[in-house]
Design an enzyme around this catalytic site. Structure first.
Site, mmCIF file in Angstrom:
data_model
loop_
_atom_site.group_PDB
_atom_site.id
_atom_site.type_symbol
_atom_site.label_atom_id
_atom_site.label_comp_id
_atom_site.label_asym_id
_atom_site.label_seq_id
_atom_site.Cartn_x
_atom_site.Cartn_y
_atom_site.Cartn_z
ATOM 1 C CG HIS A 54 -8.857 -11.148 -24.318
ATOM 2 N ND1 HIS A 54 -8.795 -12.288 -24.877
ATOM 3 C CD2 HIS A 54 -7.582 -10.894 -23.822
ATOM 4 C CE1 HIS A 54 -7.630 -12.808 -24.783
ATOM 5 N NE2 HIS A 54 -6.817 -12.159 -24.140
ATOM 6 C CD GLU A 56 -13.743 -10.968 -26.846
ATOM 7 O OE1 GLU A 56 -12.679 -10.190 -26.262
ATOM 8 O OE2 GLU A 56 -13.652 -11.569 -27.803
ATOM 9 C CB CYS A 79 -9.386 -15.875 -27.683
ATOM 10 S SG CYS A 79 -9.686 -15.462 -26.003
ATOM 11 C CB CYS A 88 -13.371 -14.317 -24.880
ATOM 12 S SG CYS A 88 -12.392 -13.090 -24.438
ATOM 13 C CB SER A 164 12.703 17.714 -41.971
ATOM 14 O OG SER A 164 11.235 18.387 -41.772
HETATM 15 ZN ZN LIG Z 1 -10.382 -13.238 -25.767
#
Ligand SMILES: [Zn+2]
Length: 302
Positions: A54, A56, A79, A88, A164
């Protein structure tokens, strides 16, 4: 209250997080900047792909021991769950981060969110910092979570000949920011052309996208979401977009307006028989940027 140094770091984290667009789903594109106790940037990072570290973790790895006593500035709540990578909030505690500045709270945080756990551990947490600006990148992902379907954009070109599909370099540039592209024939493909996506993600997606080949339409969006798609780009003309517009599931249009003459009588567009001349009814302009002879217009529903 966030300091001016923290605000600047947040804007840097937001800008950096956009580098994850098109490759992090079903995870969010998140950015993180780590400041040492003196307010110097000692590490930064962004989430690149699902299954990988992640934002972090990337930023803390770059900062090393310089993170101790410092501040982590992150675009989404850290998280708190053990997924494919460790939570994290634990990485932040292990790095002895003293303060965490968060833009947006994660609506998917399971049970108790990372913010609550960090506070319990004695970390000073500030949330809601530059939330509106963070939505520039995280908005589509958040909307997809809420609706249970991908955030859907339609790109087209308007010139002296009418409407288009966007093609060539304009399409190549756009599609990289999306998880999936729904083509003129209704087939679903990757947003990032082969070779640019991490191999495991690509394989994952190819296998699952096969199920949707030729089946795209408003009714297939929930299935695409279940397959991990959070953003999708409609690449085609009015006939492709019509059912999505009718089902009220089109969120954004991106129009490349190429009208060279200062004075002209435009042709009747084929977007709808009765109009509109630029964007569908109910869409509001968000941005207009000139790129040479073309004006790129972005408009969102509502
Ligand atoms: Zn995380």
């Amino acid at each position: 209250v966030a300091t001016s140094i923290e605000l600047d770091a947040m804007r840097r984290a937001i800008a950096r997080s956009a580098l994850g667009l098109g490759t992090t789903s079903p995870n969010p594109p998140v950015g993180c900047v780590v400041l040492d106790p003196a307010g110097r940037i000692v590490g930064e990072g962004h989430h690149v792909r699902a299954g990988g570290p992640h934002a972090e973790a990337h930023a803390l790895a770059a900062a090393g021991t310089a993170a101790a006593g410092g501040t982590a500035v992150v675009t989404l709540e850290p998280c708190n769950h053990h997924g494919r990578t460790p939570p994290c909030r634990q990485a932040l505690l292990d790095a002895r981060i003293a303060r965490v500045v968060v833009a947006l709270v994660d609506p998917t945080s399971r049970e108790e969110g990372g913010i609550a756990r960090l506070r319990k551990a004695g970390v000073d947490v500030e949330e809601g910092v530059l939330a509106d600006e963070a939505r520039l990148v995280l908005g589509p992902w958040l909307a997809a979570q809420e609706r249970g379907r991908p955030h859907l954009s339609w790109a087209y070109r308007l010139d002296d000949h009418g409407l288009s599909p966007v093609g060539g370099p304009a399409l190549d540039g756009l599609r990289r920011s999306y998880d999936a592209v729904i083509g003129p024939d209704g087939r679903v493909g990757e947003g990032v052309p082969g070779g640019h996506n991490p191999a495991d993600v690509r394989l994952d997606r190819y296998e699952r996208f096969d199920e949707f080949a030729g089946l795209a339409g408003p009714g297939a969006l929930a299935g695409l979401y279940d397959a991990g798609v959070r953003t999708a780009l409609l690449h085609g003309g009015a006939a492709l977009a019509e059912p999505y517009l009718a089902a009220d599931v089109l969120d954004e249009v991106i129009v490349d307006l190429a009208l060279g003459a200062a004075s002209a009588r435009p042709p009747t567009p084929d977007l709808h028989s009765a109009g509109p001349v630029l964007v569908p009814p109910g869409f509001r302009l968000q941005a207009t940027d000139r790129h040479g002879a073309v004006v790129r217009v972005r408009a969102r529903r509502g």
